[in-house]
Scaffold this motif. Structure first.
Motif, PDB file in Angstrom:
ATOM      1  N   PRO A  20      -8.347  -3.109   3.202  1.00  0.00           N
ATOM      2  CA  PRO A  20      -7.145  -2.805   1.897  1.00  0.00           C
ATOM      3  C   PRO A  20      -6.322  -3.207   2.116  1.00  0.00           C
ATOM      4  N   ASN A  21      -5.603  -4.466   0.857  1.00  0.00           N
ATOM      5  CA  ASN A  21      -5.045  -5.847   1.002  1.00  0.00           C
ATOM      6  C   ASN A  21      -3.371  -4.771   0.321  1.00  0.00           C
ATOM      7  N   PHE A  22      -2.310  -4.660   1.030  1.00  0.00           N
ATOM      8  CA  PHE A  22      -1.243  -4.019  -0.204  1.00  0.00           C
ATOM      9  C   PHE A  22       0.055  -4.715   0.616  1.00  0.00           C
ATOM     10  N   TYR A  23       0.904  -4.763   0.166  1.00  0.00           N
ATOM     11  CA  TYR A  23       2.395  -5.025   0.695  1.00  0.00           C
ATOM     12  C   TYR A  23       3.125  -4.057   1.922  1.00  0.00           C
ATOM     13  N   PRO A  24       2.744  -4.295   3.108  1.00  0.00           N
ATOM     14  CA  PRO A  24       3.226  -3.134   3.627  1.00  0.00           C
ATOM     15  C   PRO A  24       5.016  -2.895   3.909  1.00  0.00           C
ATOM     16  N   TYR A  25       5.873  -3.759   3.386  1.00  0.00           N
ATOM     17  CA  TYR A  25       6.877  -2.673   2.722  1.00  0.00           C
ATOM     18  C   TYR A  25       7.118  -2.192   1.251  1.00  0.00           C
ATOM     19  N   GLY A  28      -5.938  11.954  -4.041  1.00  0.00           N
ATOM     20  CA  GLY A  28      -5.640  13.066  -2.986  1.00  0.00           C
ATOM     21  C   GLY A  28      -4.393  12.337  -2.508  1.00  0.00           C
ATOM     22  N   LEU A  29      -3.593  11.286  -3.497  1.00  0.00           N
ATOM     23  CA  LEU A  29      -2.746  10.768  -2.667  1.00  0.00           C
ATOM     24  C   LEU A  29      -1.451  11.470  -2.973  1.00  0.00           C
ATOM     25  N   LEU A  30      -0.941  12.245  -3.833  1.00  0.00           N
ATOM     26  CA  LEU A  30       0.042  12.078  -4.812  1.00  0.00           C
ATOM     27  C   LEU A  30       0.975  12.602  -3.802  1.00  0.00           C
ATOM     28  N   ASP A  31       0.936  13.604  -2.510  1.00  0.00           N
ATOM     29  CA  ASP A  31       2.272  14.149  -2.062  1.00  0.00           C
ATOM     30  C   ASP A  31       2.474  12.624  -1.085  1.00  0.00           C
ATOM     31  N   ARG A  32       2.326  11.966  -1.056  1.00  0.00           N
ATOM     32  CA  ARG A  32       2.245  10.261   0.420  1.00  0.00           C
ATOM     33  C   ARG A  32       3.144   9.833  -0.856  1.00  0.00           C
ATOM     34  N   LYS A  33       3.416   9.050  -2.310  1.00  0.00           N
ATOM     35  CA  LYS A  33       3.601   8.418  -2.788  1.00  0.00           C
ATOM     36  C   LYS A  33       4.471   7.263  -2.868  1.00  0.00           C
ATOM     37  N   ASP A  34       5.547   8.332  -2.257  1.00  0.00           N
ATOM     38  CA  ASP A  34       7.071   7.056  -1.552  1.00  0.00           C
ATOM     39  C   ASP A  34       6.619   7.224  -0.219  1.00  0.00           C
ATOM     40  N   SER A  35       5.628   7.070   0.417  1.00  0.00           N
ATOM     41  CA  SER A  35       5.702   6.750   2.182  1.00  0.00           C
ATOM     42  C   SER A  35       5.365   5.747   1.823  1.00  0.00           C
ATOM     43  N   LYS A  36       6.095   4.582   2.941  1.00  0.00           N
ATOM     44  CA  LYS A  36       5.322   3.369   2.839  1.00  0.00           C
ATOM     45  C   LYS A  36       3.560   2.795   3.456  1.00  0.00           C
ATOM     46  N   PHE A  37       3.576   1.903   2.531  1.00  0.00           N
ATOM     47  CA  PHE A  37       2.036   1.707   2.929  1.00  0.00           C
ATOM     48  C   PHE A  37       1.899   1.824   5.013  1.00  0.00           C
ATOM     49  N   SER A  38       2.847   0.664   4.963  1.00  0.00           N
ATOM     50  CA  SER A  38       2.542   0.177   6.336  1.00  0.00           C
ATOM     51  C   SER A  38       2.273   1.924   7.423  1.00  0.00           C
ATOM     52  N   SER A  39       2.998   3.107   6.840  1.00  0.00           N
ATOM     53  CA  SER A  39       2.375   4.524   7.381  1.00  0.00           C
ATOM     54  C   SER A  39       1.142   4.984   7.543  1.00  0.00           C
ATOM     55  N   PHE A  40       0.581   4.307   6.458  1.00  0.00           N
ATOM     56  CA  PHE A  40      -0.748   4.958   5.914  1.00  0.00           C
ATOM     57  C   PHE A  40      -1.755   4.679   7.363  1.00  0.00           C
TER      58      PHE A  40
END
Lengths: 298, 278
Positions: free
Chosen positions: A84-89, A118-130
């Motif tokens: 999965p390639n996303f911007y970590p910040y 099933g990620l709605l509750d984590r929508k405002d977390s940074k990608f790098s924390s996933f």
């Protein structure tokens, strides 16, 4: 039925290595396709070519009716390749907003798709924390933002733990049940067996089989039997034209069917001959056995 | 065009490092104004930089653009990392898969370069205008707006320099190495000039002519150093019997060379990206 992707005589060479060799197949709307092959068989390269990130050496491919440029066609495709390639910040939502801008679709569906994976509750977390599983699920959400005509997944469960694998498979099944065409590349046989209706088998860049998963199995299964008198059993079976070859495996006799035959018929036939079985199982070859059979042929 | 710019700005907006560096850059440009407050006292002799004529129109356009252009290195870091990040996060691949074409990808970066250069230019224009209005001895409209070619040259210089950074980012894929390459390239230009001047074409002007087409040298030549043009220094030099007969104009040929380099850098960036398997 309308074509989604047509590949003809596609070839990719990396120096002297031929990663994809004269490959042709067609993907039709509404089916779930699997590309199956051991590691290094050219699955990802093939997908890379049709997804505009790897340059082909020879051959052609076109999306849909062939009138749109590849990058415009890709706006109607959802694809995940390996990682999965996303911007970590950026947060999950910010990443998806960017994808919306690239695909030129509205941002309204972001919540809906995050809900689906099933990620709605984590929508405002940074990608790098996933975690890896969450990253992979975010990738699926991202691929679905444009309600794609086809979803392409390359090894979607690679490196995930059992729960993660289960979650991803459930999501894939849910998407498939909604009628989305899916192309799934994998080296995991049961994955393909569980999800796909059609399969392309690759080995060293060459297509070995292309068609229905069920059609792969040309045989009619085999019977594993055990009796007190193994010789009599074998002689009795050899008289019956329904059986082809026989094989002794330990204490068991394995008989391969040449034509469809119900186990109860076999049992009845042997009983009339006065043979009583102490062990009797009818099985079809699993996809794994067929796959190994196919890939070792050449 | 707006869509592509929007995509790129979305990537930069949430990048804290890029934001911090950009803010530092603009703050530093404003700090040019601080030069005006440099004062010292030698006994009875009172020296104030602002009184030495550096903020006089039209000289101020030359002086400020020259000083501000040194600060472009800060934005170079942002430009290089905005390209190399796409490689290290593998998001370039994902962008393409999502339906961005390679051409659009390069264009989105180039438009951002143009935007950075334009904002810097507008910024330096207003900083200079305000400083000039405060300290200049001459405030006639005609004089204020003469010498604006330096503002144009500044814009061109930034665009060319950032395009070079963009190209290096795509070529090298790693920000630290790309910036290192930039420094090495500058040294190569100096060495090449030195070798030609004192070894190969001794006692001729060939070295000077050839070095004019070197990319970094051509960019540097757009705005020549303004110090020897300053009244105080010129009069001091005259007293020492030295005569300056240097032209400080923005040369047309220079502008052309820089424009050609900009075009080449963008074209090469695209060509590399197109050929590369990701």
């Amino acid at each position: 039925m309308s074509h989604i992707l047509t590949i003809s005589n596609l070839t990719k060479k990396y120096g002297s290595l031929t990663a994809v060799d004269n490959l042709s197949f067609t993907i039709e709307k509404g089916n779930v396709y699997g590309i199956l092959g051991p590691n290094g068989s050219g699955k990802s390269t093939t997908l890379g070519i049709v997804l505009n990130v790897v340059n082909k050496t020879e051959g052609h491919f076109h999306w849909f009716d062939g009138n749109t440029s590849t990058h415009d066609a890709l706006k109607k495709v959802g694809a995940i390749i390996e990682h999965p390639n996303f911007y970590p910040y950026m947060t999950a939502v910010q990443n998806l907003q960017l994808v919306c801008k690239i695909k030129q679709v509205t941002e309204e569906r972001i919540s809906e798709k995050l809900e689906l994976v099933g990620l709605l509750d984590r929508k405002d977390s940074k990608f790098s924390s996933f975690s890896l599983g969450m990253k992979q699920r975010l990738a699926i959400a991202s691929a679905l933002l444009n309600n794609p005509e086809i979803l392409i997944l390359d090894e979607p469960t690679n490196g995930l733990d059992p729960q993660g694998i289960h979650q991803i498979r459930e999501i894939i099944k849910k998407i498939a049940s909604q009628g989305t065409t899916i192309l799934l590349a994998s080296h995991l046989l049961d994955e393909v067996e569980k999800v796909c209706s059609h399969v392309v088998i690759l080995r060293k860049g060459v297509s070995l089989y292309s068609g229905l998963v069920d059609g792969m199995n040309a045989s009619h299964g085999f019977l594993t039997m055990q009796s007190n008198d193994m010789e009599a059993l074998k002689q009795a079976l050899e008289q019956n034209p329904a059986f082809g070859s026989f094989k002794r495996q330990g204490e068991y006799l394995i008989a391969y069917l040449k034509q469809p035959m119900d186990p109860s018929e076999v049992n009845e036939f042997l009983f009339q001959k006065g043979i009583v079985l102490s062990h009797f199982v009818k099985r079809k070859e699993s996809l794994e056995e067929q796959f190994l059979e196919l890939t070792k042929q050449k | 065009m707006l869509r592509l710019l929007n995509i790129e700005l979305h990537k930069l907006r949430y990048n804290r490092a890029a934001k911090v560096i950009s803010i530092i850059y603009f703050v530093l440009i404003t700090f040019i104004a601080l030069i005006s407050s440099i004062e010292f006292n030698f006994g009875d002799f009172h020296f104030r930089v602002a009184d030495q004529g550096i903020f006089n129109f039209p000289y101020i356009w030359h002086f400020n653009t020259y000083i501000a252009a040194i600060l472009k290195l800060f934005l170079a870091i942002v430009i290089v990392s905005m390209v190399s990040n796409e490689y290290s996060y593998r998001t370039l691949k994902q962008n393409l898969i999502d339906g961005l074409s390679k051409k659009e990808f390069i264009l989105s970066k180039f438009f951002t370069v143009l935007l950075f250069a334009a904002v810097s230019t507008i910024f330096i224009f207003f900083v200079s205008l305000i400083l000039g209005l405060l300290f200049s001895d001459y405030k006639e409209i005609g004089i204020i707006f003469s010498g604006l070619q330096y503002i144009g040259a500044y814009f061109l210089k930034l665009v060319a320099f950032f395009s070079f950074c963009l190209f290096l980012g795509i070529l090298v894929k790693r920000s630290a190495f790309a910036l290192g390459f930039l420094i090495i390239w500058q040294i190569v230009e100096w060495l090449a000039y030195g070798l030609m001047k004192w070894q190969i074409f001794k006692d001729s002007e060939i070295a000077d002519h050839v070095s004019r087409i070197f990319p970094l040298n051509a960019m540097a030549n757009l705005i020549k150093e303004p110090f020897s043009r300053l009244g105080a220094i010129q009069s001091a030099a005259t007293q020492l019997g030295e005569n300056f007969s240097k032209t400080y104009e923005v040369g047309f040929l220079n502008m052309l060379i820089v424009l050609i380099w900009t075009g080449l850098f963008m074209y090469w960036s695209y060509a590399i990206l197109k050929r590369r398997d990701l």
